[in-house]
Design an enzyme around this catalytic site. Sequence first.
Site, PDB file in Angstrom:
ATOM      1  N   GLY A  70       0.861  -1.173  -0.100  1.00  9.75           N
ATOM      2  CA  GLY A  70      -0.014   0.104   0.207  1.00  9.75           C
ATOM      3  C   GLY A  70       0.886   1.403  -0.031  1.00  9.75           C
ATOM      4  O   GLY A  70       0.601   2.288  -0.817  1.00  9.75           O
ATOM      5  N   ASP A 114       8.209   6.530   9.538  1.00  8.52           N
ATOM      6  CA  ASP A 114       8.089   5.741  10.681  1.00  8.52           C
ATOM      7  C   ASP A 114       6.468   6.650  11.258  1.00  8.52           C
ATOM      8  O   ASP A 114       6.681   7.833  11.427  1.00  8.52           O
ATOM      9  CB  ASP A 114       9.083   5.878  11.876  1.00  8.52           C
ATOM     10  CG  ASP A 114       9.114   4.817  12.790  1.00  8.52           C
ATOM     11  OD1 ASP A 114       8.536   3.493  12.407  1.00  8.52           O
ATOM     12  OD2 ASP A 114       9.086   4.902  14.047  1.00  8.52           O
TER      13      ASP A 114
END
Length: 199
Positions: A14, A71
């Site tokens: 994705g 992150d």
Amino acid sequence: MAKQRIVLASNNAGKVKEFNHLLAQFDFEVIPQGELGVPECPEPFATFVENALAKARHAAEFTGLPALADDSGLCVHALGGAPGVLSARFAGEPKSDLRNNEKLQTEMQGKTDRRAWYYAALVLVRSANDPQPLIADGVCTGEILTSPQGDGGFGYDPLFWRADFQKSVAQLSAAEKSTISHRAKALQKLIEQLKETGL
């Protein structure tokens, strides 16, 4: 002219698709690190930015290519910012969205302050030793529900309420989610930097 290849410090399909779409204007081709034989990078740091930088440098070192890493995670006011960098492993190994959500509900029992935010840090390095990595971040604010709503999205989306939509993030369409997404906001900032500095 051949496209500039960038290694993505992730194997998430994705994310690869999203980054390829959003970076198409620069004629970049984003390749997941697994295709180039890059092993997973440890993420020992207490902040999202440090972990993203470590992952980007690791991928660039292995491949000799520019590398992009992100992150991201969920931070909850009443839990002092937890689960934070441990969002994916909040309930331990193996990673499980269901168990993470169950643990979050348990931790939030009796708490009146339900404010929370999703946070994303993006880092792009031109090389492993790039002295000036491009760093961008984005935030998506909301509240933690007492029980899950909706079955779209992933991670903590069923418990993350947006008052402006009167829906959980798991109930939003892809188009709605992209307007508030922490990762999309971070990527827009990164694109502005790329326009200014180039790769």
